[in-house]
Motif scaffolding. Structure first.
Motif, mmCIF file in Angstrom:
data_model
loop_
_atom_site.group_PDB
_atom_site.id
_atom_site.type_symbol
_atom_site.label_atom_id
_atom_site.label_comp_id
_atom_site.label_asym_id
_atom_site.label_seq_id
_atom_site.Cartn_x
_atom_site.Cartn_y
_atom_site.Cartn_z
ATOM 1 N N ARG A 267 35.970 59.417 47.991
ATOM 2 C CA ARG A 267 35.776 60.661 48.751
ATOM 3 C C ARG A 267 36.497 61.826 48.068
ATOM 4 O O ARG A 267 35.951 62.920 47.924
ATOM 5 C CB ARG A 267 36.285 60.497 50.181
ATOM 6 N N GLU A 268 37.733 61.556 47.602
ATOM 7 C CA GLU A 268 38.505 62.602 46.918
ATOM 8 C C GLU A 268 37.891 62.947 45.567
ATOM 9 O O GLU A 268 37.799 64.127 45.187
ATOM 10 C CB GLU A 268 39.952 62.139 46.746
ATOM 11 N N LEU A 269 37.456 61.933 44.828
ATOM 12 C CA LEU A 269 36.853 62.187 43.524
ATOM 13 C C LEU A 269 35.549 62.971 43.651
ATOM 14 O O LEU A 269 35.252 63.848 42.832
ATOM 15 C CB LEU A 269 36.587 60.864 42.798
ATOM 16 N N LEU A 270 34.772 62.668 44.691
ATOM 17 C CA LEU A 270 33.519 63.395 44.895
ATOM 18 C C LEU A 270 33.763 64.870 45.213
ATOM 19 O O LEU A 270 32.944 65.732 44.866
ATOM 20 C CB LEU A 270 32.702 62.746 46.020
ATOM 21 N N GLU A 271 34.889 65.162 45.834
ATOM 22 C CA GLU A 271 35.233 66.569 46.077
ATOM 23 C C GLU A 271 35.420 67.306 44.755
ATOM 24 O O GLU A 271 34.983 68.440 44.587
ATOM 25 C CB GLU A 271 36.491 66.669 46.933
ATOM 26 N N TYR A 272 36.092 66.655 43.799
ATOM 27 C CA TYR A 272 36.260 67.266 42.473
ATOM 28 C C TYR A 272 34.933 67.354 41.733
ATOM 29 O O TYR A 272 34.709 68.278 40.943
ATOM 30 C CB TYR A 272 37.249 66.443 41.636
ATOM 31 N N ALA A 273 34.051 66.388 41.976
ATOM 32 C CA ALA A 273 32.787 66.311 41.242
ATOM 33 C C ALA A 273 31.651 67.066 41.926
ATOM 34 O O ALA A 273 30.501 66.965 41.499
ATOM 35 C CB ALA A 273 32.389 64.849 41.054
ATOM 36 N N GLY A 274 31.943 67.777 42.996
ATOM 37 C CA GLY A 274 30.914 68.563 43.677
ATOM 38 C C GLY A 274 30.040 67.779 44.626
ATOM 39 O O GLY A 274 29.027 68.287 45.111
ATOM 40 N N GLY A 275 30.412 66.530 44.900
ATOM 41 C CA GLY A 275 29.685 65.721 45.862
ATOM 42 C C GLY A 275 28.417 65.105 45.303
ATOM 43 O O GLY A 275 28.042 65.316 44.150
ATOM 44 N N VAL A 276 27.747 64.335 46.160
ATOM 45 C CA VAL A 276 26.444 63.768 45.816
ATOM 46 C C VAL A 276 25.453 64.922 45.678
ATOM 47 O O VAL A 276 25.604 65.963 46.327
ATOM 48 C CB VAL A 276 25.989 62.778 46.910
ATOM 49 N N ARG A 277 24.439 64.752 44.824
ATOM 50 C CA ARG A 277 23.528 65.865 44.545
ATOM 51 C C ARG A 277 22.957 66.444 45.842
ATOM 52 O O ARG A 277 22.709 65.727 46.810
ATOM 53 C CB ARG A 277 22.429 65.431 43.591
ATOM 54 N N GLU A 278 22.717 67.732 45.802
ATOM 55 C CA GLU A 278 22.362 68.499 47.000
ATOM 56 C C GLU A 278 21.117 67.951 47.698
ATOM 57 O O GLU A 278 20.123 67.602 47.062
ATOM 58 C CB GLU A 278 22.132 69.964 46.615
ATOM 59 N N GLY A 279 21.212 67.858 49.009
ATOM 60 C CA GLY A 279 20.086 67.411 49.817
ATOM 61 C C GLY A 279 19.998 65.918 50.005
ATOM 62 O O GLY A 279 19.044 65.430 50.605
ATOM 63 N N HIS A 280 20.984 65.196 49.474
ATOM 64 C CA HIS A 280 20.946 63.735 49.572
ATOM 65 C C HIS A 280 22.299 63.199 50.022
ATOM 66 O O HIS A 280 23.302 63.903 49.995
ATOM 67 C CB HIS A 280 20.546 63.117 48.225
#
Length: 437
Positions: A267-280
């Motif tokens: 969850r923390e790493l995805l915050e740095y990575a901008g999250g899962v691609r938009e809309g998914h």
């Protein structure tokens, strides 16, 4: 939890791979410090720091070094000691060692010299994938620079320590990432796992005491020696201290390398990575490459260290975080992985050679929509016949995606043959629009 750039702190330098840049960033200072210590003290420092192998199993690096027998054999002969760096990175989804060697090869070279000094070795090898030519050239150039500067060769830094380092290009086989198969390949034979015992620490390369370490493990050693035990242990968790490289790939906004303390969460790493691609949304992911049991969105807050991931039912492995969103067919992904393992099996043992072949046949049938519910039981039976029963860990890696995907996505397997095909096939999307809702 903040990121901790150590190995990657100057990857953005325009000439990050050169000796001059490395020296500007404290390069080879740790070597000078290590050569002023007794070899056993270097081993003790790495052991007390708690550095664990970054190649998958997480075995304590200093402890591995301490297994090398010192002194003459029972018959009075003195065998040479060898250090081998496993740079044959080929686990699907794993992409940390190649960028490291491409950006900062001297971090690896310095780590090799310190490790070789600690285990009293005068000959070291870096076994790298031959297909990755830019990395191979970069390593060879760094080794040549190190020789010219007096960091390799005879009487290093005037301290009486001699070391030669060879960069060896492998011919391209996943099985050569297994340490004993790598040693066979390095000796000029076909890469196949050896029966253990004896272990490499006793009878490894050329039947001599040998340490085999991962690239990131060795490249982390200079920072440990230079900054000390307390500094290293100030990051990560008690049993998994320090920093490491997490590789995020797949359906993520900003894929790449994220260097963070062990114990950070996805969850923390995805915050740095901008999250899962938009809309998914996140559907499933691997914590350590395709050979580790997969996780789902319910595991977002699992601590990504060896204990946390293990307690949740998987393995940290190489920290290759492959992210798959809700457009992905889990059966198709597992089929592709299994095809890879079947292709890369060396064929030495029956469970892996035969088991991976039949896993592919059944998965292909299921993915086409021609399977039955009995096929799911067959997959689990075959996986059980492979896991823990094959000659090396390749068999375990092939079985893990099967068992974990059925555990979390059994309904998706059933949907394939209940509706005559893949619910995620765009050509059938209207027919199966509500199947996976």
């Amino acid at each position: 939890m903040p990121l901790t750039p150590v190995l990657s702190r100057y990857w953005d330098d325009p000439q990050s791979w050169t000796l001059d840049t490395y020296r500007r960033n404290d390069g080879y200072k740790a070597l000078d410090k290590a050569l002023a210590m007794a070899p056993d003290d270097v081993i003790a420092t790495v052991k007390d720091a708690g550095l664990r192998g970054r190649g998958g199993a997480g075995f304590p690096t200093g402890m591995k070094w301490s297994f090398i027998p010192q002194g003459p054999e029972k018959d009075g002969t003195v065998k040479p000691h060898y250090l081998v760096v496993n740079a044959d990175e080929s686990e699907p989804g794993t992409c940390k060692d190649m960028p490291l060697m491409l950006a900062t090869p001297h971090a690896l070279v310095e780590g090799v010299i310190i490790a070789a000094y600690a285990i009293r070795s005068s000959m070291a090898f870096i076994y790298v994938r031959g297909e990755v030519v830019p990395v191979l050239r970069r390593l060879q150039a760094a080794v040549a620079e190190a020789y010219e500067a007096g960091y390799l060769g005879k009487d290093i830094l005037g301290k009486g320590f001699d070391l030669d380092l060879v960069v060896h290009a492998g011919a391209g086989a996943y099985i050569c990432g297994e340490e004993t198969a790598l040693l066979d390949s390095l000796e000029g034979r076909r890469g196949q796992p050896r029966l253990r015992p004896p272990f490499p620490a006793v009878a490894g390369l050329y039947a001599c005491p040998t340490v085999v370490n991962n690239v990131e493990s060795i490249a982390s050693v200079p920072a440990v020696i230079l900054n000390g035990i307390d500094w290293f242990r100030s990051m990560g968790s008690e049993k998994s201290p320090g920093f490491t490289l997490y590789s995020l790939s797949g359906h993520v906004t900003n894929p790449g390398q994220y260097e963070a303390p062990l114990g950070i969460t996805l969850r923390e790493l995805l915050e740095y990575a901008g999250g899962v691609r938009e809309g998914h949304r996140l559907k499933f992911w691997t914590p350590g490459g395709s050979s580790t049991p997969m996780f789902t969105d319910e595991h977002l807050d699992v601590a990504l260290d060896y204990e946390g991931v293990g307690a949740a039912g998987s393995m940290l492995g190489t920290k290759a975080l492959q992210i798959f969103d809700d457009t992905t067919c889990v059966v198709r992904v597992v089929l592709r992985w299994t095809e890879f393992y079947a292709h890369e099996s060396c064929g030495k043992c029956t469970p892996c050679r035969e088991g991976t072949y039949w896993l592919v046949q059944i998965l292909e049938r299921l993915e086409r929509g021609d399977g039955t519910e009995d096929d799911i039981g067959k997959l689990l039976d075959i996986a059980d016949g492979i896991f823990g029963k094959s000659f090396c860990a390749l068999g375990d890696g092939a079985a893990s995606p099967i068992t974990s995907s059925i555990k979390y996505f059994r309904d998706e397997y059933l949907a394939h043959f209940e509706h005559g095909g893949c619910p995620f096939d765009p050509h059938r999307s209207t027919l199966f629009a509500g199947v996976m809702a």
